[in-house]
Design a protein around this motif. Structure first.
Motif, mmCIF file in Angstrom:
data_model
loop_
_atom_site.group_PDB
_atom_site.id
_atom_site.type_symbol
_atom_site.label_atom_id
_atom_site.label_comp_id
_atom_site.label_asym_id
_atom_site.label_seq_id
_atom_site.Cartn_x
_atom_site.Cartn_y
_atom_site.Cartn_z
ATOM 1 N N GLN A 113 0.790 -1.236 0.000
ATOM 2 C CA GLN A 113 0.000 0.000 0.000
ATOM 3 C C GLN A 113 0.823 1.288 0.000
ATOM 4 O O GLN A 113 0.357 2.291 -0.558
ATOM 5 C CB GLN A 113 -0.993 -0.024 1.164
ATOM 6 N N PRO A 114 2.030 1.336 0.578
ATOM 7 C CA PRO A 114 2.812 2.562 0.425
ATOM 8 C C PRO A 114 3.063 2.928 -1.039
ATOM 9 O O PRO A 114 3.010 4.106 -1.412
ATOM 10 C CB PRO A 114 4.110 2.254 1.174
ATOM 11 N N ALA A 115 3.312 1.929 -1.890
ATOM 12 C CA ALA A 115 3.503 2.209 -3.322
ATOM 13 C C ALA A 115 2.200 2.703 -3.946
ATOM 14 O O ALA A 115 2.214 3.589 -4.810
ATOM 15 C CB ALA A 115 4.009 0.969 -4.045
ATOM 16 N N ASP A 116 1.063 2.133 -3.520
ATOM 17 C CA ASP A 116 -0.230 2.638 -3.981
ATOM 18 C C ASP A 116 -0.385 4.103 -3.593
ATOM 19 O O ASP A 116 -0.855 4.933 -4.391
ATOM 20 C CB ASP A 116 -1.377 1.845 -3.343
ATOM 21 N N ALA A 117 -0.018 4.420 -2.359
ATOM 22 C CA ALA A 117 -0.158 5.787 -1.859
ATOM 23 C C ALA A 117 0.652 6.773 -2.705
ATOM 24 O O ALA A 117 0.157 7.846 -3.085
ATOM 25 C CB ALA A 117 0.278 5.857 -0.400
ATOM 26 N N GLN A 118 1.885 6.411 -3.004
ATOM 27 C CA GLN A 118 2.727 7.296 -3.813
ATOM 28 C C GLN A 118 2.109 7.518 -5.192
ATOM 29 O O GLN A 118 2.117 8.647 -5.716
ATOM 30 C CB GLN A 118 4.126 6.700 -3.927
ATOM 31 N N TYR A 119 1.554 6.461 -5.753
ATOM 32 C CA TYR A 119 0.911 6.554 -7.066
ATOM 33 C C TYR A 119 -0.301 7.472 -7.013
ATOM 34 O O TYR A 119 -0.505 8.326 -7.894
ATOM 35 C CB TYR A 119 0.504 5.159 -7.531
ATOM 36 N N VAL A 120 -1.124 7.326 -5.988
ATOM 37 C CA VAL A 120 -2.329 8.145 -5.878
ATOM 38 C C VAL A 120 -1.976 9.609 -5.650
ATOM 39 O O VAL A 120 -2.585 10.508 -6.251
ATOM 40 C CB VAL A 120 -3.236 7.616 -4.757
ATOM 41 N N ILE A 121 -1.015 9.879 -4.794
ATOM 42 C CA ILE A 121 -0.615 11.276 -4.570
ATOM 43 C C ILE A 121 -0.211 11.924 -5.888
ATOM 44 O O ILE A 121 -0.628 13.048 -6.212
ATOM 45 C CB ILE A 121 0.539 11.350 -3.544
ATOM 46 N N THR A 122 0.596 11.221 -6.677
ATOM 47 C CA THR A 122 1.009 11.754 -7.979
ATOM 48 C C THR A 122 -0.197 11.997 -8.870
ATOM 49 O O THR A 122 -0.316 13.054 -9.506
ATOM 50 C CB THR A 122 1.978 10.780 -8.665
ATOM 51 N N GLY A 123 -1.116 11.033 -8.926
ATOM 52 C CA GLY A 123 -2.295 11.173 -9.774
ATOM 53 C C GLY A 123 -3.185 12.326 -9.376
ATOM 54 O O GLY A 123 -3.714 13.045 -10.232
ATOM 55 N N VAL A 124 -3.364 12.522 -8.068
ATOM 56 C CA VAL A 124 -4.220 13.614 -7.593
ATOM 57 C C VAL A 124 -3.583 14.971 -7.878
ATOM 58 O O VAL A 124 -4.250 15.904 -8.343
ATOM 59 C CB VAL A 124 -4.505 13.447 -6.091
ATOM 60 N N VAL A 125 -2.300 15.086 -7.618
ATOM 61 C CA VAL A 125 -1.607 16.360 -7.881
ATOM 62 C C VAL A 125 -1.688 16.713 -9.361
ATOM 63 O O VAL A 125 -1.940 17.870 -9.731
ATOM 64 C CB VAL A 125 -0.145 16.287 -7.407
ATOM 65 N N GLU A 126 -1.517 15.724 -10.237
ATOM 66 C CA GLU A 126 -1.591 15.983 -11.675
ATOM 67 C C GLU A 126 -3.011 16.296 -12.126
ATOM 68 O O GLU A 126 -3.229 17.191 -12.953
ATOM 69 C CB GLU A 126 -1.053 14.772 -12.443
ATOM 70 N N ALA A 127 -3.993 15.589 -11.576
ATOM 71 C CA ALA A 127 -5.383 15.795 -11.993
ATOM 72 C C ALA A 127 -5.940 17.125 -11.519
ATOM 73 O O ALA A 127 -6.845 17.685 -12.152
ATOM 74 C CB ALA A 127 -6.266 14.654 -11.468
ATOM 75 N N LEU A 128 -5.394 17.647 -10.414
ATOM 76 C CA LEU A 128 -5.922 18.886 -9.827
ATOM 77 C C LEU A 128 -4.861 19.979 -9.821
ATOM 78 O O LEU A 128 -4.709 20.718 -8.843
ATOM 79 C CB LEU A 128 -6.435 18.612 -8.413
ATOM 80 N N THR A 129 -4.149 20.080 -10.926
ATOM 81 C CA THR A 129 -3.143 21.132 -11.067
ATOM 82 C C THR A 129 -3.781 22.499 -10.830
ATOM 83 O O THR A 129 -4.834 22.808 -11.380
ATOM 84 C CB THR A 129 -2.527 21.088 -12.472
ATOM 85 N N GLY A 130 -3.144 23.286 -9.985
ATOM 86 C CA GLY A 130 -3.675 24.605 -9.657
ATOM 87 C C GLY A 130 -4.538 24.613 -8.413
ATOM 88 O O GLY A 130 -4.724 25.671 -7.805
ATOM 89 N N ARG A 131 -5.077 23.443 -8.027
ATOM 90 C CA ARG A 131 -5.888 23.357 -6.808
ATOM 91 C C ARG A 131 -5.104 22.765 -5.650
ATOM 92 O O ARG A 131 -5.429 22.994 -4.492
ATOM 93 C CB ARG A 131 -7.136 22.498 -7.069
ATOM 94 N N ILE A 132 -4.057 21.963 -5.967
ATOM 95 C CA ILE A 132 -3.239 21.329 -4.944
ATOM 96 C C ILE A 132 -1.853 21.947 -4.949
ATOM 97 O O ILE A 132 -1.241 22.111 -6.012
ATOM 98 C CB ILE A 132 -3.119 19.806 -5.192
ATOM 99 N N ASP A 133 -1.352 22.285 -3.769
ATOM 100 C CA ASP A 133 0.008 22.794 -3.635
ATOM 101 C C ASP A 133 0.946 21.601 -3.430
ATOM 102 O O ASP A 133 0.966 21.001 -2.350
ATOM 103 C CB ASP A 133 0.078 23.735 -2.435
ATOM 104 N N PRO A 134 1.716 21.221 -4.434
ATOM 105 C CA PRO A 134 2.559 20.020 -4.318
ATOM 106 C C PRO A 134 3.695 20.170 -3.308
ATOM 107 O O PRO A 134 4.350 19.176 -2.969
ATOM 108 C CB PRO A 134 3.100 19.830 -5.742
ATOM 109 N N SER A 135 3.938 21.365 -2.821
ATOM 110 C CA SER A 135 4.982 21.570 -1.818
ATOM 111 C C SER A 135 4.463 21.386 -0.399
ATOM 112 O O SER A 135 5.235 21.450 0.563
ATOM 113 C CB SER A 135 5.585 22.974 -1.962
#
Length: 262
Positions: A111-133
């Protein structure tokens, strides 16, 4: 015997109400987004994102559910974070959520690898709404174990803070690693699923700023045993660790009896 360097106090909801009057007013939720993510093979990761009603890019809290659970089981706590201005995202893990076609508790190690994948997907899908920093991770029970993994053997360098509710280290523990990130542990003293000793043992392995909140009468669901306390303490932890909110930091000792290591 445990070395009790931590001041682990649990205040009643009434005391909490008296201490939290100077907290910022909540904001409303702007609703949810559903993302059909898939890491490949048998790892579909249907993911919900709760977004606050706030303009601009906001911090992201990634949440991992426990065994035979699902994100909606934690709606009250996740909604409290969203109301405070944070985006919250949580997937249904393919083999541990409550309607998994092929349930496998041991799959938590993946599941940690799943988590990393989801974080990347959410940040990319919501560009401008999520602060990746400004990204953090939280989880309960097996989700807490997953969260510990994200700060140890599967360290995700994007994470600035973490919350472990009724969690412990992986079956084959790895040292906490990478850049220091503040961690908050929340644990019921009477938990017989993830024991107090297991949770405190993980806490003792952390060399970074950290805190431990003990609910003396709490069991495996501290966020339900004392929802007001847990919501207030964790929300102020996020305000401090992700927003650099000094006032929230000042409230934490009064709410949660934090150690001087934070």
């Amino acid at each position: 015997m445990l070395r009790r360097s931590v001041l682990a106090l649990a205040l009643s909801a009434a005391a909490l109400a008296g201490c939290g009057t100077d907290a910022p007013a909540p904001v409303s939720s702007a609703g949810t987004r559903d993302l059909e993510l898939n890491r490949g093979g048998d790892r579909p990761l249907p993911t919900t994102v709760w977004l606050p009603d706030r303009a601009g890019a906001v911090p992201l809290i990634y949440f991992s559910h426990g065994l035979t659970s699902q994100p909606s089981d934690y709606a009250a706590l996740l909604s409290a974070w969203t109301a405070a201005g944070f985006a919250v995202t949580a997937p249904k893990y393919p083999h541990t959520w409550n309607q998994a076609a092929e349930y496998d508790a041991d799959d938590v190690v993946n599941q940690p690898a799943d988590a990393q994948y989801v974080i990347t997907g959410v940040v990319e899908a919501l560009t401008g709404r999520i602060d990746p920093s400004r990204v953090a991770a939280a989880g309960h029970s097996a989700g807490g174990i997953t969260t510990v993994g994200l700060f140890s053997g599967s360290r995700d360098a994007r994470l600035k803070a973490g919350l472990i509710i009724s969690g412990r280290q992986m079956p084959q523990p790895a040292p906490f690693s990478g850049t220091a990130a503040p961690l908050l542990f929340v644990q019921g003293r009477l938990d017989d699923t993830v024991t107090y000793e297991q949770a405190y043992g993980a806490y003792n392995e952390v060399a970074w700023p950290k805190a431990f909140l003990e609910l003396p009468e709490g069991g495996h669901l501290p966020h339900r045993d004392d929802p007001a306390l847990v919501a207030a303490a964790t929300t102020d932890f996020w305000r401090w660790s992700l927003n650099d909110d000094g006032a929230a930091r000042a409230r934490l000792p009064r709410v949660a009896g934090l150690t001087d290591q934070l």
